[in-house]
Motif scaffolding. Structure first.
Motif, short mmCIF file in Angstrom:
data_model
loop_
_atom_site.label_atom_id
_atom_site.label_comp_id
_atom_site.label_asym_id
_atom_site.label_seq_id
_atom_site.Cartn_x
_atom_site.Cartn_y
_atom_site.Cartn_z
N LEU A 23 -128.20 -81.42 -31.06
CA LEU A 23 -127.89 -81.28 -32.73
C LEU A 23 -127.57 -82.62 -33.11
O LEU A 23 -126.52 -83.28 -32.68
N GLU A 24 -128.63 -83.22 -33.62
CA GLU A 24 -128.35 -84.52 -33.99
C GLU A 24 -127.44 -84.53 -35.47
O GLU A 24 -126.65 -85.52 -35.64
N ASP A 25 -127.90 -83.93 -36.42
CA ASP A 25 -127.52 -84.10 -37.65
C ASP A 25 -127.04 -82.31 -38.12
O ASP A 25 -127.60 -81.55 -38.01
N LEU A 26 -125.56 -82.61 -38.80
CA LEU A 26 -125.38 -81.19 -39.33
C LEU A 26 -124.45 -81.62 -40.53
O LEU A 26 -123.44 -82.38 -40.45
N PHE A 27 -124.86 -81.01 -41.60
CA PHE A 27 -124.33 -81.27 -42.95
C PHE A 27 -123.71 -79.92 -43.84
O PHE A 27 -124.95 -79.15 -43.82
N VAL A 75 -120.08 -71.98 -43.24
CA VAL A 75 -121.42 -72.54 -42.98
C VAL A 75 -121.70 -73.33 -41.80
O VAL A 75 -122.79 -73.05 -41.23
N GLY A 76 -120.92 -74.39 -41.51
CA GLY A 76 -120.94 -75.04 -40.26
C GLY A 76 -121.12 -74.19 -39.11
O GLY A 76 -121.96 -74.41 -38.27
N ARG A 77 -120.04 -73.10 -38.81
CA ARG A 77 -120.22 -72.26 -37.92
C ARG A 77 -121.49 -71.51 -37.70
O ARG A 77 -122.06 -71.30 -36.72
#
Length: 146
Positions: free
Chosen positions: A81-85, A95-97
């Motif tokens: 998982l390189e990018d999470l926003f 939302v992140g969860r």
């Protein structure tokens, strides 16, 4: 309720808006041509990049970008998982969860062996979320720019 789905061509404007926010958060500058190349790969079904979009009431509110790769330690793929926003106005709202759980579910369904990610040590808000999935390990990252 948060819906997580594959990224689509018509997400371009929303993804670029969120991508800009992500880069601002990390005080990074990604050249336009790299952003466009990344976008094309996210839409390419033969690419190792996986793009996922989070929606609430048909509004794009977050994304994840992951890289599926082989490993010398397992016979099944590993997902980084390189990018999470998530849109800053919706942080701590699940939302992140949902984006991470989506990758966990995809990985189980597709036979991945592992999902991993990293963040800055001082990113406490994100770390509280990440710690709910798994404890941080004791590895130290080294990064050599070529």
């Amino acid at each position: 309720m948060t819906l997580v789905r594959d990224i689509r061509e018509d997400d371009a404007q929303d993804w670029r808006r969120l991508w800009a926010g992500y880069n601002d958060f990390y005080e990074a500058s990604v050249p336009t041509e790299v952003t466009e190349y990344t976008w094309r790969r996210l839409l390419d079904p033969t690419s190792s990049l996986i793009g996922r979009i989070a929606e609430i009431d048909a509004r794009v509110v977050g994304f994840s970008v992951s890289v599926l790769h082989d490993s010398s330690w397992t016979s099944s793929p590993i997902c980084y998982l390189e990018d999470l926003f998530v849109d800053p106005s919706l942080r701590s709202g699940g939302v992140g969860r949902a984006l991470i759980q989506d990758l966990v579910d995809l990985g189980r369904a597709r036979g991945w062996s592992r999902l991993y990610w990293h963040t800055q040590a001082n990113n406490q808000r994100a770390r509280r979320l990440y710690d709910a999935f798994v404890e941080a390990d004791d590895f130290v990252r080294y990064r050599l720019t070529l």
